[in-house]
Design an enzyme around this catalytic site. Sequence first.
Site, PDB file in Angstrom:
ATOM      1  N   ASP A 101       0.873  -1.167   0.000  1.00  0.00           N
ATOM      2  CA  ASP A 101       0.000   0.000   0.000  1.00  0.00           C
ATOM      3  C   ASP A 101       0.915   1.224   0.000  1.00  0.00           C
ATOM      4  OD1 ASP A 101      -2.070   1.770  -0.005  1.00  0.00           O
ATOM      5  OD2 ASP A 101      -3.176   0.837   1.636  1.00  0.00           O
TER       6      ASP A 101
HETATM    7  C1  BGC Z   1      -4.904   3.408  -0.255  1.00  0.00           C
HETATM    8  C2  BGC Z   1      -4.969   2.419  -1.380  1.00  0.00           C
HETATM    9  C3  BGC Z   1      -4.799   3.135  -2.691  1.00  0.00           C
HETATM   10  C4  BGC Z   1      -3.493   3.894  -2.684  1.00  0.00           C
HETATM   11  C5  BGC Z   1      -3.228   4.662  -3.958  1.00  0.00           C
HETATM   12  C6  BGC Z   1      -3.644   4.244  -0.345  1.00  0.00           C
HETATM   13  O1  BGC Z   1      -3.647   5.259   0.599  1.00  0.00           O
HETATM   14  O2  BGC Z   1      -4.956   2.746   0.978  1.00  0.00           O
HETATM   15  O3  BGC Z   1      -6.186   1.725  -1.344  1.00  0.00           O
HETATM   16  O4  BGC Z   1      -4.858   2.221  -3.747  1.00  0.00           O
HETATM   17  O5  BGC Z   1      -3.508   4.825  -1.614  1.00  0.00           O
HETATM   18  O6  BGC Z   1      -4.038   5.772  -4.057  1.00  0.00           O
END
Ligand code: BGC
Length: 741
Positions: free
Chosen positions: A293
């Site tokens: 993540d």
């Molecule tokens: C989120 C993800 C997301 C990523 C990219 C993160 O903060 O938890 O679900 O895909 O950001 O935007």
Amino acid sequence: MLKTKTRFSLAQTAVFSAIAVVLLCSPVYPQDSSTDAAAHRLEAHPWMNSKLSPEERADMVLKEMTLDEKIELTHGNGMQGWGRPMPNLGSSNGGAGFVFGIPRLGIPMIQMSDAAYGVRASAQNGRYSTALPANIALAASWDVGTACEYGALIGRELRAQGYNMSLGGGVNLAREPRNGRTFEYQGEDPILAGTMVGNRIKCEQAQHVIGDIKHFALNDQESGRAEVNVIIGKRAMQESDLLAFQVAIEIGKPVAVMCAYNAVNGDFACENKYLLTDVLKKDWNFKGFVVSDWGGTHSTAKASAAGLDHEEPLDDFYGDKLKKMVWSGVIPMSELDEHVRRILRSEFASGIVDFPTQKSVVDVEGGLETSRAIAEKSIVLLKNDGVLPLDPASVRSIAIIGAHADTGMISGAGSAQVDAPGKPAAEWQAQVWFPTSPLKTVKERSLGVDVRFDSGENREAAAALARISDVAIVFAYQWMSEDMDLPNLSLPDGQDALIEQVAGANPHTIVLLETGSAVTMPWINKVKGVMEAWYAGSKGADAVARVLFGDVNPSAKLPLTFPRGETDLPHAKLTTPPPGAQPPDVADPEAKPAFSVGYDEGFKVGYKWYDAENKTVLFPFGYGLSYTNYSYSDLRVHSTSEGVSVAFSVKNTGRRAGSEIAEVYVSLPQQAGEPPKRLVGWAKVPLNAGESKETTIAIDGKYLSIYDESIQGWKLAPGTYTFLVGGSSQDLPLAAKTTLQ
Ligand code: BGC
């Protein structure tokens, strides 16, 4: 977390996009049909032979790669507005992340976009995307065909915008219904959630995009998500949150899994060997790659050894640091090769190498139709004391009440946010309302009826309008977003008081809910009808009108329990970070989570908790009404060496055609130590008025099993199994026992 995602200007974005178009096109082969050119291509790059398996192709490429090229595949190159600016950000397609390809080997760039319920950030990139109903709404359809259409549409729109990797597919369980991302997930049951996400990803990946499911695992609350350590036993997690992922992976074969921000039993999810290697890669035989993540990577050697294959969106740990460690032998080359092999294999398996993206215009009208059809299958009728469907011939006046009912339908925020057409790019955590308004669609559907609007800002005025109307419909909402949790399950902004007052003035009051999770309803006994439309997407208002007036007979069922109040939840109070707790410093490889939350309810998530604790609920899991009625009869359980199946009859006993979601639960033998029952299968049965159908449902053997920590695997607990069949987890008129060994 670093979540103030500032934006670049449109002009800057246009420049980035232009560069991106050029770069996107450069590393891939032109589609040349001439036999000579194809032969030449194959001679130079034999892995371009699509008859070879993805594994063979990946191995062939890997052998050609330099260390620098390998490292290049293991990290991102920045995201607009995220952290320090990366030098090559101009090559981004405007999405959440991108990875350089290897042009000399014909390996394309990976351009990633968030795509929970549609492609994110399209306004910023000068594009358009369809907003589908929220993921929780999709789960309420219980319809795998619908999940497939959902995924296929997102896959098509991603490619049309120049993306070849989707960051959608959230499958965390609604263990904590105040979790601000509940709308992005698929409810509280692991088999329902996993099945819906699996089918969505299967069809999304079939469009030749890399499909990703997330957030692995136990990212079940947003409060302190980057510094929380989840404490939970192995059996408990295997039979709940992990099972949802396992089912989704088996069905959808996603080629990417995103590890979560939080820690699990002491180790951050993105450096958690138990989760990433022992369970995901070994037990489940997951062949794809693990992507962190955003900012969820905390180390190089530990994360790499634990099974993290790719860091996003920067290269803090998998850039130079990884290269130096491989160079100096701290990390074996074979370990790096394994990361790279998995990424390459995923590129071949998903088809992004053989089918390069080409930007094009999306099918706007087709998308809107799909969105409306999905919304119609996901709206749950919760209460109907004879007030619905509305009949324009007998209802002379309708009061439409609610703060935005004259504007549109609300959507879920955070990285899932889809931009509304014709509106500027949504700010982080802004409330975005999708036109058209339900006021407009109700008016259109009830020509000749006096339809009037009141915002509800002044409760007296709203009640006065309700008093002089035949029917009052209050549009009530609960807005949610990533990176925050709900303080409670109440409707915000005084909407409970508004509903009370309107219901006091009009005995025919209907509440139309636009929520991303469960809400409490202190006014439930005072209103005649309640309908849950969730975040209903680009065509939500049309779908709502069609269900209100009976053009569509509702068939959806709740994918999560609506409890009576927070005190009935496993944790009456959310565990939030202690004062002063900070997200761990990403530069510090020794960083530890700042606080813990004990999920001591274990696998008793949702209805399993309320059942086990004998708690009465407001609306149970699996519940939903229709404008007709169904009856169940004649249950038979067949158990052979091949497996178990149940057969029964469902009859439409009313006067309208409809579709019933017939649900099968099982109570395990007492010595198994399980909650009173678990969902093991279901079928959506379309029935004309008066029609009866025999339905057979095969039950997956694992769904009857328990996880045994001593063998680190699933086993059947021999004994008497009771199969229960009916229309909701609390309305199961059929029961049959069978002994399984
Ligand atoms: C989120 C993800 C997301 C990523 C990219 C993160 O903060 O938890 O679900 O895909 O950001 O935007």
